[in-house]
Design a protein around this motif. Structure first.
Motif, PDB file in Angstrom:
ATOM      1  N   GLU A 348     -50.710  -7.224  32.202  1.00 12.98           N
ATOM      2  CA  GLU A 348     -50.135  -5.959  31.747  1.00 12.98           C
ATOM      3  C   GLU A 348     -49.372  -6.102  30.431  1.00 12.98           C
ATOM      4  O   GLU A 348     -49.386  -5.191  29.595  1.00 12.98           O
ATOM      5  N   ARG A 349     -48.722  -7.231  30.220  1.00 12.24           N
ATOM      6  CA  ARG A 349     -47.931  -7.403  29.004  1.00 12.24           C
ATOM      7  C   ARG A 349     -48.817  -7.414  27.750  1.00 12.24           C
ATOM      8  O   ARG A 349     -48.344  -7.248  26.638  1.00 12.24           O
ATOM      9  N   TYR A 350     -50.124  -7.609  27.944  1.00  9.95           N
ATOM     10  CA  TYR A 350     -51.069  -7.583  26.827  1.00  9.95           C
ATOM     11  C   TYR A 350     -51.766  -6.221  26.694  1.00  9.95           C
ATOM     12  O   TYR A 350     -52.741  -6.084  25.951  1.00  9.95           O
ATOM     13  N   GLY A 351     -51.270  -5.239  27.438  1.00 13.27           N
ATOM     14  CA  GLY A 351     -51.857  -3.902  27.383  1.00 13.27           C
ATOM     15  C   GLY A 351     -53.095  -3.755  28.236  1.00 13.27           C
ATOM     16  O   GLY A 351     -53.830  -2.761  28.103  1.00 13.27           O
ATOM     17  N   ARG A 353     -54.726  -3.283  31.844  1.00 12.09           N
ATOM     18  CA  ARG A 353     -54.450  -2.827  33.206  1.00 12.09           C
ATOM     19  C   ARG A 353     -55.748  -2.352  33.855  1.00 12.09           C
ATOM     20  O   ARG A 353     -56.623  -1.812  33.187  1.00 12.09           O
ATOM     21  N   ASP A 355     -56.958   0.180  36.948  1.00  9.31           N
ATOM     22  CA  ASP A 355     -56.576   1.210  37.901  1.00  9.31           C
ATOM     23  C   ASP A 355     -57.376   1.015  39.184  1.00  9.31           C
ATOM     24  O   ASP A 355     -58.608   1.031  39.161  1.00  9.31           O
ATOM     25  N   SER A 370     -59.589   1.271  33.490  1.00 10.03           N
ATOM     26  CA  SER A 370     -58.182   1.167  33.099  1.00 10.03           C
ATOM     27  C   SER A 370     -57.537   2.539  33.276  1.00 10.03           C
ATOM     28  O   SER A 370     -58.223   3.574  33.263  1.00 10.03           O
ATOM     29  N   ALA A 374     -54.175   3.650  28.580  1.00 15.91           N
ATOM     30  CA  ALA A 374     -53.954   2.195  28.479  1.00 15.91           C
ATOM     31  C   ALA A 374     -54.237   1.722  27.058  1.00 15.91           C
ATOM     32  O   ALA A 374     -55.124   2.241  26.368  1.00 15.91           O
ATOM     33  N   GLU A 375     -53.474   0.727  26.625  1.00 16.94           N
ATOM     34  CA  GLU A 375     -53.621   0.213  25.262  1.00 16.94           C
ATOM     35  C   GLU A 375     -55.000  -0.388  25.031  1.00 16.94           C
ATOM     36  O   GLU A 375     -55.608  -0.212  23.970  1.00 16.94           O
TER      37      GLU A 375
END
Length: 398
Positions: A348-351, A353, A355, A370, A374-375
């Motif tokens: 998650e810290r890298y964008g 994720r 779902d 995702s 999401a990034e």
């Protein structure tokens, strides 16, 4: 005017008759377990046409016989290929070496060159040659086009394609990283750009082609800059029956200590390793069933598979610097939600994720897995190597 696409694999033949313009599939099928016994009631060939399924029971001794039976099923289903006015026959060929990196019209000389490259792809190129020769015999006068799995990776940067061995030896014997599944990686990365509504030259992508054979690629601006497979399809990710990366010293150890010959080691690493070597099975559906029963070997095989996959995802995140999309494709990538979730867990810290609801939804179309906003777009995009091969063949023959 349709194109017949033939993918003659090590123990199977997959094929499609399709319209390369509309992407409509007229007929398709698979010949399975070539050279192996077939259980009663389990067809060795399934041919689908116009909503009907035609089957062949009984063993298929070799690829040439299998392709002849396929042509018979085409005729039985109302699509006699000899009278179909085919524009071309497109063949998937695994290894093109340094010679072939564009779709190529098949000649006797081309067939000889593909056969000579079998030392680099012993599971596949020999079967590819048989498929080409059989199709030429059954469809004289129809242009035959070879499309190479290695083509998309031909232009890898020097640092990515070079092995750190003696340069003269490497040059003399063609030792470099070639990469494979290129037709799929190129097609899927293009589909991702279309799906996102962006120009592929703007995108940095990681494409994960996960099937019985598995590979990952880093794609910057529409061009491959790295991939997991190397000189042969053995390098890289853990696969159904292939080991993927391993210490080269293991080979010397098995030769010296176990008394294995070169062919025995080759067979071990290509056919008896990977998921099968650790768990005893190479089908992820069966692997999942075994994990559900508490089978420790199956769980270990899954964990080893995911460990290697995450290692390469991390490497490509660093190599690309910025990642716009991570895409899962091929049999396992498109259908195994557990693999997708485990591969990207904790990022998650890298964008990045996943779902859960989107990931587990029963949907076979291109889709986000995702969360909205999401990034990094995490996608499932079905591959279609047959369509890519058909279109490549038509571009060549006109």
């Amino acid at each position: 005017m349709n194109v017949l696409v033939i993918n003659s694999g090590s123990s199977s033949i997959k094929y499609q008759l399709l319209d390369p313009d509309s992407a409509d599939v007229v007929a398709s099928g698979v010949v399975q377990r070539i050279g192996e016994p077939v259980a009663e009631g389990s067809p060795s060939i399934e041919h689908k046409s116009a909503g009907r399924t035609f089957e062949h029971d009984g063993a298929v001794p070799d690829h040439a016989t299998g392709l002849k039976l396929v042509f018979d099923l085409f005729a039985e289903s109302g699509h006699d290929l000899a009278e179909a006015g085919l524009r071309a026959v497109g063949h998937r060929v695994v290894h093109g070496g340094e010679i072939f990196y564009e779709p190529t019209l098949v000649t006797d000389e081309v067939i000889r060159a593909i056969a000579e490259l079998s030392t680099l792809a012993p599971l596949h190129n020999p079967a590819n040659v048989v498929g080409i020769e059989s199709a030429r015999e059954l469809l004289p006068g129809v242009p035959q086009v070879a499309v190479f799995d290695t083509a998309f990776f031909h232009g890898l940067p020097a640092a990515a394609k070079t092995y750190a061995i003696d340069a003269k030896v490497a040059a003399e014997y063609g030792v470099r990283r070639y990469g494979f599944h290129g037709t799929s990686h190129e097609y899927v990365s293009g589909q991702v750009a279309d799906f996102l509504g962006r120009d592929r030259t703007e995108l940095n992508q990681i494409v994960l082609h996960l099937g019985n054979g598995a590979s990952a690629s880093a794609v910057r601006g529409g061009k491959a800059v790295d991939t997991t497979m190397g000189l042969t399809p053995l390098e890289g990710l853990v696969m159904g029956t292939r080991s993927g990366d391993l210490d080269p010293g293991i080979i010397f150890h098995l030769i010296r200590e176990a008394g294995m010959g070169v062919d025995e080691v080759d067979n071990l690493l290509n056919r008896e390793s990977g998921i099968k070597g650790v768990s005893g099975v190479n089908d992820f559906r069966e692997l999942g069933r075994l994990i559900g029963t508490g089978d420790a070997a199956a769980k270990l095989a899954f964990d080893v598979y995911i460990h290697r996959l995450r290692r390469y995802i991390g490497a490509y995140l660093v190599e690309l610097g910025r990642v716009d999309a991570i895409t899962f494709t091929a049999g396992v990538g498109e259908n195994d939600a557990a693999v997708r979730a485990a591969a990207l867990a904790g990022l998650e810290r890298y964008g990045i994720r996943v779902d859960e609801a989107r990931n587990t939804a029963k949907d076979r179309s291109a889709r986000y897995i995702s969360p909205k906003g999401a990034e990094v777009a995490v996608l499932v995009v079905p591959t279609n190597e047959e369509l890519a091969i058909a279109r490549a063949a038509v571009r060549l023959v006109g």
